[in-house]
Design an enzyme around this catalytic site. Structure first.
Site, PDB file in Angstrom:
ATOM      1  N   GLU A  59       0.842  -1.213   0.000  1.00 47.90           N
ATOM      2  CA  GLU A  59       0.000   0.000   0.000  1.00 47.90           C
ATOM      3  C   GLU A  59       0.872   1.256   0.000  1.00 47.90           C
ATOM      4  OE1 GLU A  59      -3.062  -0.020  -0.492  1.00 47.90           O
ATOM      5  OE2 GLU A  59      -3.808  -1.949   0.180  1.00 47.90           O
ATOM      6  N   ASN A  63       1.308   4.012  -2.987  1.00 54.06           N
ATOM      7  CA  ASN A  63       1.037   5.445  -2.770  1.00 54.06           C
ATOM      8  C   ASN A  63       2.175   6.313  -3.301  1.00 54.06           C
ATOM      9  OD1 ASN A  63      -1.469   5.244  -1.647  1.00 54.06           O
ATOM     10  ND2 ASN A  63      -0.819   5.585   0.468  1.00 54.06           N
ATOM     11  N   ARG A 128      -9.632   3.507  -7.826  1.00 50.88           N
ATOM     12  CA  ARG A 128      -8.882   3.483  -6.567  1.00 50.88           C
ATOM     13  C   ARG A 128      -9.907   3.479  -5.442  1.00 50.88           C
ATOM     14  NH1 ARG A 128      -4.388   1.749  -7.161  1.00 50.88           N
ATOM     15  NH2 ARG A 128      -4.100   2.236  -4.984  1.00 50.88           N
TER      16      ARG A 128
END
Lengths: 165, 106
Positions: A59, A63, A128
């Site tokens: 994650e 990002n 997303r």
């Protein structure tokens, strides 16, 4: 006489660590979680603990790629000139806890608190989920996000690994 | 990432295997969207029993396909998610909007 009780907090000691850096290419999402998992495996974690760590790392690195650098990786030479590099540091301590630091020098986050709200996303394509930070928070014991707009973002995770029986 | 699909009685069955992250999600998305466009199914069955890793990019993928399917008047369900995948789906409350079915496999 009042007896002074001095709290002695034992300082934990780093037993092993790894430092790596790689270009902000999406193919490196799997590489980053493998690097972190390989180090954590030395503590003999459970399958769930290992999956938690791999997910949180994935994650954070995603990002960096998607938001920090705007999915804008071009070439290795551009990484060296104008950024586009992700740094991953992972270590474990003598108390069986781990720390992972993931850092980019991308555009940063204006409002970290807002960005960490569940389902918050700046993406308008509907692809997303806005659950990245929520997943990191629920899978790790501690998470700290430090961001300076225009300078980049650092995400720090900590998690205690259960000792093998 | 491996994608197996078949169409039967207006039901498009798609089985995904391997890792779903931001890197692989685009390929899967393009492939599933092509199958939806080509077959215009009444129902999309997404089999997640062989997913070895999934993060929030997988959530985006599932929710995006659900939106596409319902926008076209179709239905969608998720079949046999692994324990890990189910945990991530539940974190986002996906089971409240998409039917999750456990089917005993032969």
């Amino acid at each position: 006489m009042k007896k002074e009780i001095k709290k002695i907090k034992k300082k934990r000691v780093i037993l092993n660590q790894i430092k790596s850096s790689f270009p902000a290419k999406s193919i490196n999402e799997s590489l980053s979680r493998m690097i972190a998992a390989s180090l954590v495996c030395q503590l003999d974690p459970t399958i769930d603990e290992l999956a938690d760590i791999k997910t949180a790392v994935s994650e954070a690195v995603t990002n960096c790629i998607v938001h920090g650098y705007g999915n804008n990786y071009k070439s290795i030479s551009s990484v060296n000139k104008s950024g586009g590099e992700i740094n991953l540091y992972a270590c474990y301590y003598d108390d069986n806890s781990i720390k992972i630091i993931i850092k980019d020098k991308g555009k940063g986050i204006e409002d970290v608190k807002k960005a960490m709200q569940p389902l918050y996303t700046t993406d308008e394509s509907g692809e997303r989920s806005g659950m990245g930070f929520s997943i990191m928070q629920s899978f790790m014991d501690k998470i700290r996000v430090i961001s300076n707009p225009g300078k980049g973002t650092t995400v720090i995770f900590e998690k205690k690994i259960s000792r093998p029986v | 990432m491996e994608i197996i699909s078949n169409v039967n009685d207006g039901i498009l069955y798609v089985k995904l295997s391997g890792d779903i992250d931001h890197h692989s999600a685009k390929t899967v998305r393009d492939c599933v969207d092509n199958l939806i466009r080509k077959n215009n199914p009444a129902e999309l069955e997404l089999d997640l029993s062989s997913i070895e890793f999934m993060d929030s990019s997988g959530l985006g993928l599932v929710l995006g396909r659900y939106k596409k399917q319902t926008d076209m008047g179709g239905k969608m369900k998720i079949i046999n998610p692994t324990k890990r995948v189910l945990q991530i789906l539940q974190l986002a409350g996906v089971e409240k909007i998409i039917k999750i079915e456990r089917i005993r496999q032969a």
